[in-house]
Structures are given as structure tokens and as C-alpha cells.
Scaffold this active site. Structure first.
Site, PDB file in Angstrom:
ATOM      1  N   GLN A  86      -4.855   2.669  14.487  1.00 26.67           N
ATOM      2  CA  GLN A  86      -3.692   3.043  13.692  1.00 26.67           C
ATOM      3  C   GLN A  86      -2.861   4.136  14.366  1.00 26.67           C
ATOM      4  OE1 GLN A  86      -4.753   4.513   9.822  1.00 26.67           O
ATOM      5  NE2 GLN A  86      -2.640   4.843   9.182  1.00 26.67           N
ATOM      6  N   HIS A 107      -3.557  14.116   0.306  1.00 20.10           N
ATOM      7  CA  HIS A 107      -3.876  13.284   1.469  1.00 20.10           C
ATOM      8  C   HIS A 107      -2.751  13.322   2.500  1.00 20.10           C
ATOM      9  CE1 HIS A 107      -5.353   9.985   3.907  1.00 20.10           C
ATOM     10  NE2 HIS A 107      -4.226   9.317   3.713  1.00 20.10           N
ATOM     11  N   TYR A 122       1.466   5.578  -0.511  1.00 17.31           N
ATOM     12  CA  TYR A 122       0.988   6.788   0.189  1.00 17.31           C
ATOM     13  C   TYR A 122       1.324   7.956  -0.730  1.00 17.31           C
ATOM     14  CZ  TYR A 122       0.553   9.784   4.443  1.00 17.31           C
ATOM     15  OH  TYR A 122       0.184  10.695   5.401  1.00 17.31           O
ATOM     16  N   GLU A 158      -9.025   4.237  -3.062  1.00 15.63           N
ATOM     17  CA  GLU A 158      -7.759   3.911  -3.703  1.00 15.63           C
ATOM     18  C   GLU A 158      -7.992   3.181  -5.020  1.00 15.63           C
ATOM     19  OE1 GLU A 158      -4.627   2.324  -1.330  1.00 15.63           O
ATOM     20  OE2 GLU A 158      -5.434   3.095   0.566  1.00 15.63           O
ATOM     21  N   TYR A 190       1.030   2.976  15.207  1.00 14.61           N
ATOM     22  CA  TYR A 190       1.857   3.070  14.006  1.00 14.61           C
ATOM     23  C   TYR A 190       3.290   3.541  14.268  1.00 14.61           C
ATOM     24  CZ  TYR A 190       1.771   8.176  13.333  1.00 14.61           C
ATOM     25  OH  TYR A 190       1.957   9.532  13.449  1.00 14.61           O
ATOM     26  N   GLU A 195     -10.802   4.134   2.642  1.00 14.55           N
ATOM     27  CA  GLU A 195      -9.805   4.877   1.878  1.00 14.55           C
ATOM     28  C   GLU A 195     -10.051   4.630   0.399  1.00 14.55           C
ATOM     29  OE1 GLU A 195      -5.781   4.208   3.092  1.00 14.55           O
ATOM     30  OE2 GLU A 195      -6.030   5.308   4.969  1.00 14.55           O
ATOM     31  N   ASP A 235      -9.157   0.423   1.064  1.00 11.86           N
ATOM     32  CA  ASP A 235      -8.288   0.016   2.157  1.00 11.86           C
ATOM     33  C   ASP A 235      -8.918   0.481   3.471  1.00 11.86           C
ATOM     34  OD1 ASP A 235      -6.086  -0.926   3.561  1.00 11.86           O
ATOM     35  OD2 ASP A 235      -4.990   0.944   3.340  1.00 11.86           O
ATOM     36  N   ASP A 263       0.861  -1.181   0.000  1.00  7.92           N
ATOM     37  CA  ASP A 263       0.000   0.000   0.000  1.00  7.92           C
ATOM     38  C   ASP A 263       0.898   1.232   0.000  1.00  7.92           C
ATOM     39  OD1 ASP A 263      -2.358   1.461   0.052  1.00  7.92           O
ATOM     40  OD2 ASP A 263      -2.370   1.589   2.235  1.00  7.92           O
ATOM     41  N   ARG A 282       0.525  16.097  12.916  1.00 11.70           N
ATOM     42  CA  ARG A 282       1.878  16.559  13.216  1.00 11.70           C
ATOM     43  C   ARG A 282       1.906  18.084  13.222  1.00 11.70           C
ATOM     44  NH1 ARG A 282       2.826  12.108   9.944  1.00 11.70           N
ATOM     45  NH2 ARG A 282       3.008  13.422   8.092  1.00 11.70           N
TER      46      ARG A 282
END
Length: 428
Positions: A253, A146, A141, A214, A257, A212, A246, A139, A155
Site C-alpha cells: 500500500q 486513525h 477513512y 471496521e 498508493y 483493520e 479490511d 471504504d 507524513r
């Protein structure tokens, strides 16, 4: 040869609605089964599936040297994998022959009632299976919109992208055992979750279940262990594209993660659409991707157009409710192309195998209605999505059904991907 099969002037003797995903210019591959026939490879045409095993038994492929001794048994499988291993010449030869047989002025199949009955079944009368049996699943990114949104939420808004994001296609290796066919329900997972206001984690059903939006490319031709695939050869290893959801448990998560990335928040389920649209069918829809700054390192530098103008949409159907379109996006927005993804994936000598799935990562656009996940649409739950009946969604509820669709349109030709659909079941 692919250009001739894509001509807008091509017509089939089968009556096909103008809004169909599956005109004669498409001819995507998949796998179906019925109680009487068992699993078989097929091509979609209008509202029908064309049974490739039946067509082979009737001798329609007998002169195709590209198939060698593989037919008819290669068409009587539960996945496309064995067919993919025959290589691009075989894929193209079969698609070309099917196009010939379905052309409006070709009588070989059209004028033989028994052959038509043997080869063509209505899509409503068959059960579609997973198109491939992936040994490996990656998968990526690769949507800058996104990745930026997630970086802002979790963050530093001033430095949303991590330092490596613009230098390489980020990805992780996921589970293949939990990739399911469209229509298979997905059960809400349980796991550890810890909200910012909690002192310690708790265990229980995910409270932030998400989808998600995708697309995934199917590896057709693998590479030997230790032998990287160059950026110029990367697309030759890709068979085609399909829709992919997904599913993600955001609370699981976000707690787990760090430091190694996604784990239980992702591995409980992914849904794949039944039809794989070949790169040959998508050739007319190539577009340039976003400008990449800084310029990629030489092994990722590409020229020409390697993105594809595919319109995407996500629909939400509440339990006992009506379908609502909640997002519209486009695959052409992807920052990192499939060719770059595959070239980077193999750059260390990693060997890809026929039938492997490589998903794009969430495909989000720049407008509020083009975001590819509930995480973004409801902005981590702070801006709930208001449905027409006044109900709200921060994340998915039990009983919700998520349906994703996609199509490309040009010169009056619509190349569609069908749909990938899944309903959320309560946690056990």
C-alpha cells in the site's frame, strides 16, 4: 414500532444466555445453508437461526401485505439483496412478526413441535454465508484518531491530517469480488514493495500484512442515478450494520498508493460478518459524535445523535496458540457519521444499490490499547506488540487468526454482532 421491539422487558420462550449477542431485542438478519436446505435467509435468536423460508411456508407471514407476492421465494436466496429491495416497510414487518412469534407469551410457533423443528436450527449446525452480494463497496477513512496516527507515521507530525480531511468523509471504491464470509482464510498477497532503505522495488509476499477493525453499513434502499440523498434522509437508506475486517498489505500500500490511493494492497481480501444488525435494533444506543471543527458544509450538517455506542474488540490467535485480546475500541468515536458518509457519497448523483457495503475505515481510539490496526499497535513496526508467551508481532504472521467482535449494552439488554474471523495462509 421499533421502540416496542427494543423494550428491555421483552422475553422469548427460547432459553437465551444473558451474555448472548442475540436476544429477542436484536433479531439480526443473515443467510445460512445446510446440505438439506440449501441457502436461506434467517434471523438469529440466542444460539439458533430462525429459517425465514420455512416460517413463510408455514404461513406465518401470509398476511403481511408489505411482502406482496415476494414470499416465500424471497427467503430462499444466497443473499439479502432481494429482500432489501422490498423496502423498509417489509424489513420492519418481518422483524416485527418474528419478534411476535418468539415472544414468551405467544403460542403460534412455540406450541407446535413440528413447526419449531422446521424453523429453528442450532447455529452450530449451519454454515453462514456472506449476508449480501454487494455490487459496490466503498471504504471510508472516518476515524480522526486513525487518520492522525497514519499522518504522523507517514507524513508531517505537525500536519498529520490532510487539508480536506475535516471537510468531507474521505473514501475510495474497492473490490467486491474479494469480500469473503467470516471464517474464510485469507491468503497473504504478493506485490511490489519498497522499503526506505532499498534503491528499487522488489516483488514478493507482503512483509507487513495487517488487519483493520471496521464496521460496514449495508445499503437497503438505493437512489436513482443523478439524485442525491439529503443528510436528513440518509439513514432511511441504511438497512443495518455488520463487523468488517479490511485486510491490508501495508508495504504494498505505501509504495503504490500515490497518486491514486489503495489498489493491490487492499483488493486481495476483506472479511464480513454474517449477521446484519438493523438500525431499528440499534436505536437505543445512539450517541453524539465528536464535535466537528470546522462546521460541516450545509449538505453535511446534521442534528441529533447519529453515532452508535458499540464496543469493539480484536483478538489474535497465533497458530497453535491461545486467543489474546489486543485492542478494544468503540464505533461511537467515528468523526464522520454513516449519515454523512452516505449523503456525501450520493452528493454528486452517484447511485447506491441495495446490498452495497460501505465500510467505516479503521476504528481507533485515543489510548494505546484502543488502536484498530497492527500498523498503529506496533507503530509501523518500531514498537512490537509483545504477546503473553514473549513472542512479538510487528505485523501478522502466517497461521495467525484475527477475530473481531462487537456489542452494545444498555438497560440490561446486550445487542451483539457476532464475530468476523479469518486466518492468514502463506502466499502462493
Amino acid at each position: 414500532m421499533p421502540n416496542a421491539l427494543n423494550s428491555p422487558t421483552l422475553r422469548s420462550w427460547i432459553d437465551i444466555r444473558p451474555d448472548s449477542d442475540f436476544p429477542i431485542q436484536n433479531l439480526p438478519f443473515g443467510v445460512f445453508e445446510t446440505e438439506e436446505r440449501g441457502p436461506r435467509l434467517a434471523v438469529a435468536i440466542g444460539g439458533y437461526v430462525l429459517d425465514l423460508y420455512a416460517a413463510s411456508q408455514l404461513g406465518f407471514f401470509q398476511d403481511l401485505t408489505e411482502l406482496a407476492d415476494a414470499q416465500p421465494k424471497v427467503f430462499r436466496r444466497r443473499s439479502l439483496n432481494a429482500f432489501l429491495r422490498l423496502g423498509r416497510p417489509a424489513w420492519r414487518a418481518v422483524r416485527e412478526r418474528v419478534s411476535e412469534l418468539l415472544r414468551h407469551d405467544e403460542p403460534r410457533l412455540r406450541d407446535h413441535e413440528e413447526a419449531v423443528h422446521a424453523c429453528l436450527l442450532r447455529q452450530t449446525e449451519v454454515q453462514m454465508l456472506r449476508p449480501v452480494k454487494p455490487a459496490n463497496y466503498t471504504d471510508f477513512y472516518s476515524s480522526i484518531e486513525h487518520a492522525t496516527n497514519v499522518g504522523i507515521m507517514f507524513r508531517d507530525p505537525a500536519n498529520a491530517l490532510l487539508p480536506n480531511w475535516r471537510w468531507l468523509p474521505i473514501g475510495y471504491h474497492g473490490r467486491t469480488s474479494s469480500i469473503v464470509a467470516s471464517g474464510t482464510p485469507v491468503r497473504r498477497p504478493s506485490g511490489q514493495r519498497k522499503s526506505p532503505d532499498e534503491a528499487v522495488p522488489t516483488f514478493g509476499p507482503s512483509r507487513q500484512l495487517d488487519f483493520e477493525l471496521e464496521m460496514a453499513f449495508v445499503v437497503g434502499s438505493g437512489n436513482e442515478l443523478g439524485a442525491p440523498v439529503s443528510i436528513d434522509d440518509a439513514e432511511a437508506h441504511i438497512f443495518g450494520l455488520c463487523l468488517f475486517n479490511d485486510w491490508s498489505a501495508r508495504d504494498l500500500q505505501s509504495w503504490e498508493y500515490v497518486p491514486l490511493g489503495p489498489f493491490l494492497g487492499k483488493s486481495f481480501g476483506s472479511s464480513v460478518a454474517p449477521w446484519v444488525v438493523t438500525l431499528d435494533a440499534l436505536e437505543p444506543f445512539r450517541v453524539a459524535g465528536p464535535v466537528q471543527e470546522p462546521a460541516p458544509l450545509p449538505y453535511l450538517a446534521q442534528s441529533g445523535s447519529h453515532n452508535f455506542d458499540v464496543h469493539l474488540e480484536v483478538a489474535l490467535t497465533p497458530e497453535a496458540g491461545t486467543e489474546i485480546i489486543i485492542s478494544r475500541s468503540n464505533f461511537g468515536l467515528m468523526y464522520w457519521s454513516m449519515a454523512q458518509q452516505l449523503a456525501h457519497h450520493t452528493s454528486n448523483g452517484c447511485n447506491l444499490e441495495a446490498g452495497d457495503l460501505c465500510a467505516s475505515g479503521t476504528i481507533s481510539g485515543t489510548t494505546p490499547d484502543s488502536l484498530g490496526s497492527m500498523l498503529e499497535l506496533a507503530w509501523r513496526g518500531t514498537r512490537p506488540l509483545v504477546l503473553p508467551d514473549g513472542a512479538e508481532r510487528k505485523f501478522l504472521l502466517d497461521g495467525d487468526t484475527v477475530t473481531m467482535r462487537g456489542h452494545a449494552t444498555k438497560d440490561g439488554v446486550r445487542i451483539g454482532f457476532g464475530e468476523v474471523r479469518g486466518t492468514v495462509l502463506p502466499a502462493l
